[in-house]
Design an enzyme around this catalytic site. Structure first.
Site, mmCIF file in Angstrom:
data_model
loop_
_atom_site.group_PDB
_atom_site.id
_atom_site.type_symbol
_atom_site.label_atom_id
_atom_site.label_comp_id
_atom_site.label_asym_id
_atom_site.label_seq_id
_atom_site.Cartn_x
_atom_site.Cartn_y
_atom_site.Cartn_z
ATOM 1 N N CYS A 50 5.858 5.451 -1.256
ATOM 2 C CA CYS A 50 6.246 4.497 -2.300
ATOM 3 C C CYS A 50 5.131 4.228 -3.294
ATOM 4 O O CYS A 50 5.275 3.368 -4.176
ATOM 5 C CB CYS A 50 6.739 3.213 -1.647
ATOM 6 S SG CYS A 50 8.198 3.504 -0.620
ATOM 7 N N HIS B 169 3.146 -5.094 -5.186
ATOM 8 C CA HIS B 169 4.017 -4.137 -4.531
ATOM 9 C C HIS B 169 4.999 -4.835 -3.596
ATOM 10 O O HIS B 169 6.055 -4.279 -3.293
ATOM 11 C CB HIS B 169 3.183 -3.140 -3.732
ATOM 12 C CG HIS B 169 3.997 -2.195 -2.890
ATOM 13 N ND1 HIS B 169 4.698 -1.134 -3.432
ATOM 14 C CD2 HIS B 169 4.254 -2.167 -1.552
ATOM 15 C CE1 HIS B 169 5.328 -0.481 -2.468
ATOM 16 N NE2 HIS B 169 5.081 -1.091 -1.316
ATOM 17 N N HIS C 287 13.763 -2.305 -3.838
ATOM 18 C CA HIS C 287 12.648 -1.352 -3.715
ATOM 19 C C HIS C 287 13.140 0.043 -4.069
ATOM 20 O O HIS C 287 13.865 0.672 -3.309
ATOM 21 C CB HIS C 287 12.107 -1.384 -2.286
ATOM 22 C CG HIS C 287 10.853 -0.605 -2.084
ATOM 23 N ND1 HIS C 287 10.277 0.176 -3.063
ATOM 24 C CD2 HIS C 287 10.047 -0.477 -0.998
ATOM 25 C CE1 HIS C 287 9.186 0.741 -2.596
ATOM 26 N NE2 HIS C 287 9.023 0.363 -1.347
#
Length: 412
Positions: free
Chosen positions: A163, A301, A337
């Protein structure tokens, strides 16, 4: 002019709830969630970020059917980025001097699950397995689909960095421009993860899949009641150019990439580690020639997992301990996400702050976790930032990979 200065001149995106930067920014500032629900094979309904965009704007339905969802998103985002930048391949830049760098968390899972399901209806007779499977599942597939659509003959490849991949792809594009390998870098990140029940099932098995009666409230980073990740699809592609070339053609400039860093925790498969995240931020600042006090806005994040959010907050406290004017926000609370696309979508959503001087809010914080109570956390509503000259963008991933970008306001 210094040819190492690299600027962002075009942005194309497909995000949950928006298919243009203007619409995306408006949703973020309004605190409007793009999360809805998806019905998954074997698993039923779950919160997810789903994109809607004109899938045939840049290529035919037939080509979309032969390709992948990630490729379709990538083609759309690239076309929009080129249009936004005013770049015509062949006029402003040679096709052979244009590079495609695409960040991916994973690729091929959706196609493989679909084929296994399909042959299951035919007693697992592999004669029914599609001959398109191999080109659909190679890691460079989405980047390659982009080259075929736009006739780009320079290098193309995928950046596999979990990610952290979107940020990593921008870093790769910047490095290739500085090395003189290409003259134009089309780079960003893509995610087709909502098409895979296996990704949802795996996060659920880890106890990390968000659940909530209202899908728009399921993604809740920093909230005391957070219970996991909302998986999203999406994509964002940037046009990166050397500053001298961008100025020569009169390009608008969203910002200048001032610093970057990638490092590794070297510690655990899934659990992040605050000291390494802090070191990554510090290295990016050092390369940018900046102090922590120079950063006006940090986009976190934070995904909504219990320990992940806490570790990042520890890292931010360590690096920005004496920064009373540095604000912090989170974009995943609004869109979920988007895995390989997360970092670049979140950066794109915050770049307009250089113009409108606003930090978009983090939403869905009903009770702030004391362990995540960062000074100047922007939540509930947007906040005005009178002085905003630099943004720091965090993007971290499994296997302990960390990536950080520092983008500053362009000043000639």
């Amino acid at each position: 002019m210094d040819k190492s200065r690299i600027v962002i001149t075009g942005i194309g995106l497909a995000a949950p709830g928006a298919d243009t930067l203007a619409a995306f920014r408006a949703n973020l500032l309004a605190g409007k969630s793009g999360v809805a629900t998806v019905e998954l094979r074997y698993m039923g309904l779950h919160p997810a970020g789903i994109c809607s965009f004109d899938e045939t704007r840049y290529r035919r339905k037939k080509d979309n059917k032969r390709g992948t969802r990630a490729g379709c998103i990538g083609v759309y985002c690239t076309g929009e980025a080129l249009k936004d930048s005013g770049i015509d391949i062949g006029t402003h830049y040679a096709a052979a001097r244009t590079g495609i760098y695409v960040g991916l968390t994973e690729h091929g899972t959706v196609e493989t699950e679909n084929e296994v399901y399909n042959i299951g209806r035919y007693d697992h007779n592999v004669d029914y397995w599609t001959h398109h499977h191999n080109p659909r599942t190679v890691l460079n597939n989405p980047a390659g689909e982009i080259t075929m659509c736009f006739g780009i003959t320079g290098p193309h490849y995928a950046i596999g960095a979990a990610c952290a991949a979107g940020n990593a792809a921008l870093i790769q594009g910047l490095q290739m421009l500085r090395l003189g390998e290409v003259d134009l870098a089309l780079c960003g990140g893509l995610s087709e993860c909502v098409g895979s029940f296996g990704i949802f099932a795996s996060f659920r098995a880890q106890g990390a899949l968000a659940a909530h009666a209202d899908p728009t409230r399921a993604s809740r980073p920093f909230d005391l009641g957070r219970n996991g990740i909302v998986i999203a699809e999406g994509g964002c592609m940037f046009t990166l150019e050397r500053l001298d070339a961008a100025l020569a053609r009169g390009a608008k400039i969203y910002g200048e990439i001032a610093g970057y860093a990638i490092n590794s925790d070297a510690r655990d498969f899934v659990l992040p580690h605050a000291p390494r995240q802090s070191e990554c931020m510090e290295l990016a600042l050092k390369r940018a020639g900046m102090r922590p006090q120079d950063i006006a806005l940090i986009n976190t994040h934070a995904t909504g997992t219990r320990q992940g959010d806490i570790e990042e907050c520890k890292a931010i406290r360590a690096t920005f301990a004496d920064c009373p004017n540095t604000c912090v926000n989170n974009t995943k609370s609004l869109i979920g996400h988007a895995m390989g696309a997360a970092g670049v979508l979140e950066l794109a959503g915050n770049l307009p702050a250089f113009t409108d001087h606003l930090a978009h809010p983090t939403i869905n914080i009903d009770e702030l976790d004391p362990a995540c109570a960062l000074p100047n956390l922007v939540y509930g509503r947007a906040r005005e930032l009178p002085q905003l000259d630099a943004i720091l963008n965090n993007s971290f991933g499994m296997l302990g990979i960390n990536s950080v970008l520092v983008v500053k306001r362009f000043l000639a």
